[in-house]
Structure formats: structure tokens, C-alpha cells
Design a protein around this motif. Sequence first.
Motif, PDB file in Angstrom:
ATOM      1  N   VAL A   8       0.825  -1.624  -0.532  1.00  0.00           N
ATOM      2  CA  VAL A   8      -0.238  -0.085  -0.264  1.00  0.00           C
ATOM      3  C   VAL A   8       0.515   1.271  -0.020  1.00  0.00           C
ATOM      4  CG1 VAL A   8      -1.856   1.204   1.415  1.00  0.00           C
ATOM      5  CG2 VAL A   8      -1.328  -1.234   1.618  1.00  0.00           C
ATOM      6  N   SER A   9       0.965   2.180  -1.055  1.00  0.00           N
ATOM      7  CA  SER A   9       1.258   3.454  -0.403  1.00  0.00           C
ATOM      8  C   SER A   9       0.240   4.424  -0.432  1.00  0.00           C
ATOM      9  CB  SER A   9       1.852   4.012  -2.403  1.00  0.00           C
ATOM     10  OG  SER A   9       2.067   5.280  -2.340  1.00  0.00           O
ATOM     11  N   VAL A  10       1.143   5.674   0.708  1.00  0.00           N
ATOM     12  CA  VAL A  10       0.086   6.751   1.244  1.00  0.00           C
ATOM     13  C   VAL A  10       0.454   7.360   0.715  1.00  0.00           C
ATOM     14  CG1 VAL A  10      -1.231   7.593   2.640  1.00  0.00           C
ATOM     15  CG2 VAL A  10      -0.932   5.427   3.022  1.00  0.00           C
ATOM     16  N   LEU A  11       0.063   8.132  -0.493  1.00  0.00           N
ATOM     17  CA  LEU A  11       0.402   9.290  -0.892  1.00  0.00           C
ATOM     18  C   LEU A  11      -0.195  11.087   0.011  1.00  0.00           C
ATOM     19  CD1 LEU A  11      -0.341   9.460  -4.615  1.00  0.00           C
ATOM     20  CD2 LEU A  11       2.030   8.380  -3.157  1.00  0.00           C
ATOM     21  N   GLY A  12       1.379  11.675   0.485  1.00  0.00           N
ATOM     22  CA  GLY A  12       0.323  12.164   1.943  1.00  0.00           C
ATOM     23  C   GLY A  12       0.836  11.694   3.514  1.00  0.00           C
ATOM     24  N   ALA A  13       1.623  12.621   3.988  1.00  0.00           N
ATOM     25  CA  ALA A  13       2.552  12.504   4.744  1.00  0.00           C
ATOM     26  C   ALA A  13       1.872  13.394   5.905  1.00  0.00           C
ATOM     27  CB  ALA A  13       4.067  11.889   5.144  1.00  0.00           C
ATOM     28  N   GLY A  14       1.021  14.379   6.128  1.00  0.00           N
ATOM     29  CA  GLY A  14       0.163  15.319   7.158  1.00  0.00           C
ATOM     30  C   GLY A  14      -0.179  14.550   7.745  1.00  0.00           C
ATOM     31  N   SER A  32       4.049   1.962   2.707  1.00  0.00           N
ATOM     32  CA  SER A  32       4.690   3.308   2.215  1.00  0.00           C
ATOM     33  C   SER A  32       4.186   4.253   2.348  1.00  0.00           C
ATOM     34  CB  SER A  32       6.031   2.936   1.049  1.00  0.00           C
ATOM     35  OG  SER A  32       5.617   3.241   0.134  1.00  0.00           O
ATOM     36  N   MET A  33       5.253   5.336   2.545  1.00  0.00           N
ATOM     37  CA  MET A  33       4.324   6.422   2.175  1.00  0.00           C
ATOM     38  C   MET A  33       4.707   8.142   1.338  1.00  0.00           C
ATOM     39  SD  MET A  33       3.242   8.126   6.393  1.00  0.00           S
ATOM     40  CE  MET A  33       4.235   8.383   6.933  1.00  0.00           C
ATOM     41  N   TRP A  34       4.616   9.105   0.475  1.00  0.00           N
ATOM     42  CA  TRP A  34       5.564  10.313  -0.382  1.00  0.00           C
ATOM     43  C   TRP A  34       4.616  10.988   0.328  1.00  0.00           C
ATOM     44  CZ3 TRP A  34       2.910  13.418  -2.970  1.00  0.00           C
ATOM     45  CH2 TRP A  34       3.351  14.519  -3.746  1.00  0.00           C
ATOM     46  N   SER A  35       6.483  11.479   0.909  1.00  0.00           N
ATOM     47  CA  SER A  35       5.903  13.521   0.998  1.00  0.00           C
ATOM     48  C   SER A  35       6.298  13.720   0.067  1.00  0.00           C
ATOM     49  CB  SER A  35       6.274  13.269   2.407  1.00  0.00           C
ATOM     50  OG  SER A  35       6.095  15.282   3.071  1.00  0.00           O
ATOM     51  N   ILE A  36       5.962  15.324  -0.376  1.00  0.00           N
ATOM     52  CA  ILE A  36       6.363  16.125  -1.099  1.00  0.00           C
ATOM     53  C   ILE A  36       8.152  17.420  -0.631  1.00  0.00           C
ATOM     54  CG2 ILE A  36       4.977  18.185  -1.171  1.00  0.00           C
ATOM     55  CD1 ILE A  36       5.009  18.721  -4.101  1.00  0.00           C
ATOM     56  N   ASP A  37       7.891  17.166   0.842  1.00  0.00           N
ATOM     57  CA  ASP A  37       8.851  17.422   1.163  1.00  0.00           C
ATOM     58  C   ASP A  37       9.512  17.227   1.614  1.00  0.00           C
ATOM     59  OD1 ASP A  37       9.792  19.228   2.794  1.00  0.00           O
ATOM     60  OD2 ASP A  37       8.426  19.322   4.591  1.00  0.00           O
TER      61      ASP A  37
END
Length: 341
Positions: A8-14, A32-37
Motif C-alpha cells: 500500500v502506498s499513502v500519498l501525503g504524510a501530513g 510506505s508513504m510519499w511526501s513532496i517535502d
Amino acid sequence: MNKKAEKVSVLGAGSWGSMVAMLLYENGYNVSMWSIDPKQVKELNTKHTNEQYMKGYKYPKDLMTYNKMNDSVKGSDDIFVIVPAQYTRSTAKELNKCLKKDNLKPNIIDASKGIEKGTYDTMYQVLEQEIDPDHRKSLSILSGPTQAESVAIKDMTLVTVSSKSQKAAEHFQKMLMAPFFRVYTNNDVVGTEFGGALKNIIAIGAGALASLGYKDNATAALMTRGLAEIERLGKAFGANPLTFTGLSGLGDLIVTAGSKNSRNWRAGYQLGQGKKPKDIVANMGQVVEGAATVKAAHDLAKKKHIDMPITNAIYDVWYGNANIKDEIKKLMERPARPEFY
Ligand SMILES: NC(=O)c1ccc[n+]([C@@H]2O[C@H](COP(=O)([O-])OP(=O)(O)OC[C@H]3O[C@@H](n4cnc5c(N)ncnc54)[C@H](O)[C@@H]3O)[C@@H](O)[C@H]2O)c1
């Protein structure tokens, strides 16, 4: 499929992205997560904290966050899109490239709550437009009364997954169910999204009323009449009115407009104190979805000739510099009318 093997990929780690990732992690998924920052990615992967978004929370060492979206999305069976609503389109465009590159066809669900500025599209519509149908299974929406901070302490939480495909809704329902987290399904995507997005406007109003010294009667009045206008607008776009009595309608309205923990409520509180919207947003450090949504709702109501006096008053205060006390007075002095129309 072996549950542990499902990636599973979660886009956004806020706040919300990382709490949904934690729920899935604890349910045994390979997340895993993805963050733009890049700074946030470094903090999450080295200190296992996320101070700006989840103060004091510790993440497990093997929950990885990536800055390159493809590194998180690669090989994923399921994608959760949980970025602020105004960034959903750019995130979806990038996701589409990743899916094409690796020829993936995952289940996709969005948990953001807002309406896109300019296009007035809901998150479902944005994903529908941006993700190639050959590279996705059915789309779904996750909504309901959820504050990330309460999920972090495993407060009893109930949500709903909405999808035009019952199979897809049940797939995500199964993935997310946990002892403290109960998941329902529905097929009214429009109603689910309108409820989740528009309650943030009413939360701004509730915070403003509190800062002006109004009490429980006023809050109840605002929430009830606020829900009535959300329902009027939703119905004009084909929503089932019953949805607004459910978790993504009334439920989310109660948690957001009735709690000081809601950032839209806190933004409204500052508005009532006379602070300027641009300063409120700058000081918040986290997304205030209601600020963009109030403009979208105001414009949509105008286009469809829907009576939304509370939304319009909040819009005039936020964007038009109107005096909040004058707006309350005007609302109270509207011509007498039946409750339901
Ligand atoms: N916080 C909650 O309790 C909660 C609960 C339910 C739903 N939601 C919804 O989830 C969505 C995300 O909210 P949140 O609370 O996690 O937000 P947040 O403010 O906590 O986090 C925002 C995240 O977006 C990232 N970001 C910033 N600019 C970006 C860009 N251009 N592209 C992609 N990502 C970018 C930030 O790095 C950060 O990781 C919102 O629509 C919100 O309404 C939030």
C-alpha cells in the motif's frame, strides 16, 4: 492475496495521511508513504517523528517515506491519496505517470476533503480525470468524523467508504477495519464528498461564534441550518439527502464544528477575533480546507441558484472583508420562513 504481502502506498504524510498509514501498518499491510517535502521525508525516516503535523507522535522505524513518488507507488496494490484538496490534481497527475511507467492497476481511494478551486471538481472527479482508466480499478472516497489526533490515541472512530463499486468499497472496508476503527460503506459519492468538504465552512462559523461569546444554542443553530444548506447544494448535484444524516454529513459536522481541535474551527475563532484570513492561514502551519471550500460552495450555490445564507456570510467575511457581527445580524433578520424548503 496474503494480507502481509499486499503493498500500500499513502500519498501525503501530513496529519491524516500518516495516521491512515499507521492504521494500515498496524493492520499488517506493507505500507510506505510519499511526501513532496524532502525535509519531512528526512525527519520521518531518521527521527521517526512528524513534528509539524503530528506533534509528539512516534512512527515505527520500518515505515518508510519517500520523496520520489515512484519509490512508494512501485508494486502497490492500493493507493491512498491524502494531500490537501488543492494539490490533489498535481499529485494525481504524477501518480498517473508512475502507474503507467510500471503498468500498474491498483485500487485507489482519496481521503481529502475539499472542492478544487476554479474547476469546482470534487476529489473523485479530479482522480477520474487524471488517472488513466487502464491504470486503476474503481475509485473510492474515505470520509467521516475523524480527527487525526483522536485516531493517534485510538479513540473509537467510525468512517464510511463511498464508491460506485460496492466491491471496491468492501475491499477498502476490509483493509481499514480495526478494533477501534469501524468502517461502513455507501454508494453516494457526491453526497459523501459534499458533506466532508462543506462542513469545514460551518466549522469556521462555529469557531467565530465561540470567539464572539455565543453559547451552545447558537452553535446548535449554526450546525443545523448549516447542514440544511449543505444538503440543498448536494441535492442539486444529485446527492442522496439521507447521506447528510450519516457519518460523512452530520457525523463529520459534529466533530469539526463542535471541537476546538478542528483547525477550521480554530481558523474561525481567529477570524472572530478580527485576524486577517491570510495571517490565519500563514500561522496555522497545516491546511485549512474550509478557506478554499467556502469560495467553491459560494460560487456553486450562485450558479445553481441555491440559497446558502450562512456560507455566503462566511464567504463575505473571509474574502470580502465584511464585518462578522453585521453578517450575523443580517442572518438573524432574514424574512421569516418555513424550516424546510
Ligand atoms: N487532519 C485530519 O484530522 C483529517 C481527517 C480527515 C480528512 N482530512 C483531510 O485530509 C487532507 C490532508 O489533510 P492533513 O490534515 O493530512 O493535512 P496536513 O496539513 O496535516 O498535511 C499536508 C501534507 O501535504 C503536503 N503537501 C504540501 N504541499 C503539497 C503539494 N504541493 N503536493 C502534495 N503534498 C503537499 C505536506 O508536506 C504535508 O505532508 C485534507 O483534505 C483534509 O481535509 C484531514
